[in-house]
Design a protein around this motif. Sequence first.
Motif, short mmCIF file in Angstrom:
data_model
loop_
_atom_site.label_atom_id
_atom_site.label_comp_id
_atom_site.label_asym_id
_atom_site.label_seq_id
_atom_site.Cartn_x
_atom_site.Cartn_y
_atom_site.Cartn_z
N ILE A 88 0.88 -1.25 0.13
CA ILE A 88 -0.08 0.14 -0.04
C ILE A 88 0.89 1.29 0.00
N TYR A 89 1.82 1.31 0.73
CA TYR A 89 2.57 2.24 1.04
C TYR A 89 3.49 2.68 -0.36
N ASN A 98 3.74 11.34 -2.19
CA ASN A 98 3.30 11.87 -0.90
C ASN A 98 3.40 10.81 0.51
N ILE A 99 4.55 10.99 1.01
CA ILE A 99 5.11 9.89 1.90
C ILE A 99 4.14 9.85 3.08
N SER A 103 1.96 6.66 4.15
CA SER A 103 2.45 6.20 5.49
C SER A 103 1.01 6.12 6.11
N CYS A 104 -0.01 6.99 6.11
CA CYS A 104 -1.28 7.12 6.88
C CYS A 104 -1.84 6.06 6.14
N MET A 105 -2.13 5.85 4.95
CA MET A 105 -2.83 4.55 4.37
C MET A 105 -2.55 3.34 4.92
N ALA A 140 -0.07 6.26 14.95
CA ALA A 140 0.34 7.88 14.84
C ALA A 140 1.92 7.93 15.35
N LEU A 141 2.03 7.41 16.34
CA LEU A 141 3.59 7.31 16.88
C LEU A 141 4.61 6.88 15.84
N ASN A 142 4.06 5.75 15.30
CA ASN A 142 4.95 5.12 14.13
C ASN A 142 5.10 6.20 12.94
#
Length: 164
Positions: A88-89, A98-99, A103-105, A140-142
């Motif tokens: 996915i990333y 857009n990293i 990363s969010c996805m 979120a932290l990662n």
Amino acid sequence: MQGNNARTICLSAVLMAIICVATMAIQIPIPLGYAHLGDCMVLLSAVFLDLKYAVIAAATGSMLADFVTGFVVWCAPTFIIKGMMVVIYVHVVRKTDNIAAASCMALLFMVAGYTITGGLLYGGLLVGLASAPGLLLKAALNMVLFLFLAKYLTPIVKKIGGTK
């Protein structure tokens, strides 16, 4: 990195080990499992390796951490979820460049994957949902740590010739 050369294989193995250790080193209990910093390293593998090597490093390193720490029932789901995070990333980065979005996805997929799997393994979606707040906080932290490390490590790794 292209090809099946020694540098690619060694970097894959090192990232696999880093993912395993990052997952095991700090474990904060949450319902149905634990929070850790391994997902940051999973995402970094997608930055530093070609897709197939990143998937192997992420999936195997994460699965080994589950095995060694006694979460054996999670080994197969972890292997699939972490491998898919990388896919996915990479897919989102290729489409959007857009990293942060990528990363969010990937991390939202991880939250959904473990929530659904927890429900399947332990008797219902409500049980799985109990882990969602901890998983979201872990994500979120990662993500913050990943974005910081990606910014500062990518130029260093490129300089020594170790990235794709």
